[in-house]
Design a protein around this motif. Sequence first.
Motif, mmCIF file in Angstrom:
data_model
loop_
_atom_site.group_PDB
_atom_site.id
_atom_site.type_symbol
_atom_site.label_atom_id
_atom_site.label_comp_id
_atom_site.label_asym_id
_atom_site.label_seq_id
_atom_site.Cartn_x
_atom_site.Cartn_y
_atom_site.Cartn_z
ATOM 1 N N ILE A 114 28.840 95.723 5.044
ATOM 2 C CA ILE A 114 30.086 95.707 5.803
ATOM 3 C C ILE A 114 29.854 95.237 7.232
ATOM 4 O O ILE A 114 30.652 94.463 7.787
ATOM 5 N N LEU A 115 28.754 95.678 7.856
ATOM 6 C CA LEU A 115 28.480 95.307 9.246
ATOM 7 C C LEU A 115 28.336 93.801 9.404
ATOM 8 O O LEU A 115 29.008 93.185 10.243
ATOM 9 N N TRP A 116 27.466 93.183 8.634
ATOM 10 C CA TRP A 116 27.220 91.752 8.803
ATOM 11 C C TRP A 116 28.382 90.909 8.301
ATOM 12 O O TRP A 116 28.599 89.796 8.799
ATOM 13 N N LEU A 117 29.138 91.417 7.331
ATOM 14 C CA LEU A 117 30.333 90.694 6.916
ATOM 15 C C LEU A 117 31.361 90.658 8.038
ATOM 16 O O LEU A 117 31.986 89.612 8.296
ATOM 17 N N MET A 118 31.554 91.759 8.726
ATOM 18 C CA MET A 118 32.502 91.799 9.835
ATOM 19 C C MET A 118 32.022 90.933 10.994
ATOM 20 O O MET A 118 32.820 90.252 11.655
ATOM 21 N N ILE A 119 30.715 90.941 11.270
ATOM 22 C CA ILE A 119 30.180 90.081 12.332
ATOM 23 C C ILE A 119 30.389 88.614 11.985
ATOM 24 O O ILE A 119 30.790 87.796 12.832
ATOM 25 N N GLY A 120 30.129 88.235 10.727
ATOM 26 C CA GLY A 120 30.335 86.847 10.319
ATOM 27 C C GLY A 120 31.793 86.435 10.402
ATOM 28 O O GLY A 120 32.114 85.318 10.849
ATOM 29 N N LEU A 121 32.727 87.317 9.994
ATOM 30 C CA LEU A 121 34.148 86.994 10.094
ATOM 31 C C LEU A 121 34.576 86.868 11.556
ATOM 32 O O LEU A 121 35.380 85.982 11.902
ATOM 33 N N ALA A 122 34.056 87.714 12.425
ATOM 34 C CA ALA A 122 34.408 87.630 13.848
ATOM 35 C C ALA A 122 33.925 86.328 14.455
ATOM 36 O O ALA A 122 34.657 85.671 15.225
ATOM 37 N N LEU A 123 32.707 85.914 14.149
ATOM 38 C CA LEU A 123 32.195 84.640 14.669
ATOM 39 C C LEU A 123 32.998 83.465 14.117
ATOM 40 O O LEU A 123 33.261 82.485 14.853
ATOM 41 N N ALA A 124 33.389 83.546 12.839
ATOM 42 C CA ALA A 124 34.185 82.460 12.269
ATOM 43 C C ALA A 124 35.541 82.349 12.961
ATOM 44 O O ALA A 124 36.024 81.242 13.248
ATOM 45 N N VAL A 125 36.172 83.470 13.267
ATOM 46 C CA VAL A 125 37.461 83.443 13.967
ATOM 47 C C VAL A 125 37.299 82.855 15.363
ATOM 48 O O VAL A 125 38.134 82.059 15.840
ATOM 49 N N ILE A 126 36.212 83.203 16.066
ATOM 50 C CA ILE A 126 35.979 82.678 17.421
ATOM 51 C C ILE A 126 35.768 81.169 17.391
ATOM 52 O O ILE A 126 36.345 80.415 18.201
ATOM 53 N N VAL A 127 34.964 80.676 16.466
ATOM 54 C CA VAL A 127 34.688 79.237 16.390
ATOM 55 C C VAL A 127 35.944 78.456 16.021
ATOM 56 O O VAL A 127 36.255 77.409 16.609
ATOM 57 N N ILE A 128 36.707 78.953 15.054
ATOM 58 C CA ILE A 128 37.926 78.263 14.648
ATOM 59 C C ILE A 128 38.946 78.255 15.784
ATOM 60 O O ILE A 128 39.607 77.229 16.061
ATOM 61 N N SER A 129 39.085 79.363 16.464
ATOM 62 C CA SER A 129 40.029 79.422 17.588
ATOM 63 C C SER A 129 39.625 78.488 18.711
ATOM 64 O O SER A 129 40.477 77.808 19.322
ATOM 65 N N TYR A 130 38.345 78.397 19.017
ATOM 66 C CA TYR A 130 37.874 77.499 20.076
ATOM 67 C C TYR A 130 38.148 76.043 19.722
ATOM 68 O O TYR A 130 38.602 75.257 20.579
ATOM 69 N N ASN A 131 37.903 75.647 18.495
ATOM 70 C CA ASN A 131 38.142 74.262 18.088
ATOM 71 C C ASN A 131 39.629 73.926 18.056
ATOM 72 O O ASN A 131 40.033 72.800 18.417
#
Length: 350
Positions: free
Chosen positions: A310-327
Motif C-alpha cells: 500500500i505504501l509504495w503504491l500510494m507513493i507511485g500514484l502521487a508521483l504520477a499525479v504530480i508529473v501529469i499535472s506538471y506536463n
Amino acid sequence: MGRAGMMLWALAAACLAGVSGDEFSVLRSPQSVVFRDGSWPIPGERIPDIAALSMGFSVEEDLSWPGLAVGDIFHRPRATVLVTVKGVDKLAMPKDGISYPVENAVPFSLDSVANAIHTLFSEETPVVLQLAPSEERVYMVGKANSVFEDLSVTLRQLRNRLFQDNSILSSIPLNSLSRNNEVDLLFLSELQVLHDISSLLSRHKHLAKDHSPDLYSLELAGLEEIGKRYGEDSQQFKDASQILADSLQKFADEMYNLYGGNAVVEVVTAKTFDTPLVRKSRSILQTAESTSYNLGYSYNFNYAVVFNIILWLMIGLALAVIVISYNLWNMDPGYDSIIYRMTNQKIRMD
C-alpha cells in the motif's frame, strides 16, 4: 531422511515408550495425506504443525518428523477434525488406526491453523469451530455461525439437550453410568455435542464440497472428571472409556463420509498436561474487561507485506499525479494538443 535418521527416531521411540503413554491417533484420512506406520514420538507442541502441514499450509519451523509423508500436494483435505481427550493416555478404538506416542504432552491450540485459514480463505468464509463443552468455551468463524447456530454450548443447554426425545440417551447403553449424576451427565453431554455437530453439518452438505478447508477442534474433559469421581479402576471409568471410543469412531466415520472421504480425523489422548495454557479463544461467558495498560494491537505476519504494498503504491500514484499535472500546466495547446489541431483547420478559399 536416511536410514540412520530412521534408526535414531526408532531408538527414541523405544526409550520413550515406557515414559509417556499419551497418544496421537489418526482415525480417518484421505489418500492424499499419508501417515506412515511407526512408533515415532511426536513433540506435544508440534501437533498444530502436523495439522497445518496435512492441510497444505506452511509452518514457521521445519518439522523433521518421519510419520507424515509429503502426499499429494495438489489435492489437500477439505477438513481437519482434531479431538483432544483429557484424563486418559490411550483409548481402545474399534478400528485399526495409526497411533504415535506423544512426547512432552503440553497444552496446544489450533489458533495458528485457524488464523491461516481465515487469512487465505476469508472471501469464501470457511467453517472453523473450536469448542470445549465442559469449559463453556466456543469460537466460530465463517459459516460455522450459521451452521452451528442451534448447537448447545453452555452447560444448561447441554443438560436440556440430553433429555430431549432425539438425544443420545436413547441409543447409547449407559451400563454403570447414571442419568442422575452431574459428572456422568457432563460426560454424556460431550458425546451429545459430537452427535449434534455431524447432524447439523449433514443439513449443509454443500459446505463440504466447496474449495475452502474447514477446521474442527474439540476438547473433551468429561472422562477426566469421571476418573476423578469414581477412580480409574472403577467400572464407571471403564464403561465411559469404551463408550467414548465407540462414539469417537462413529463421529470420525460420519465426518469422513460427509466430506466425501476427503477429511482428516485425529484424536489426542493425554493423561495430564505438563503446563497450563493461556488461550486466545473467545468464551461464550466472556465479558468486557478493562485494562490500565496502553497495549498496542496485535498484527500477523502479513502486516509488513500489505503495508509495503500500500505504501509504495500510494507513493507511485502521487508521483504520477504530480508529473501529469506538471506536463498539463506547461503544455502548448496549439502545438502539443491534437484536439486543437484537428478542430482549428483553415477554411479553403476557392
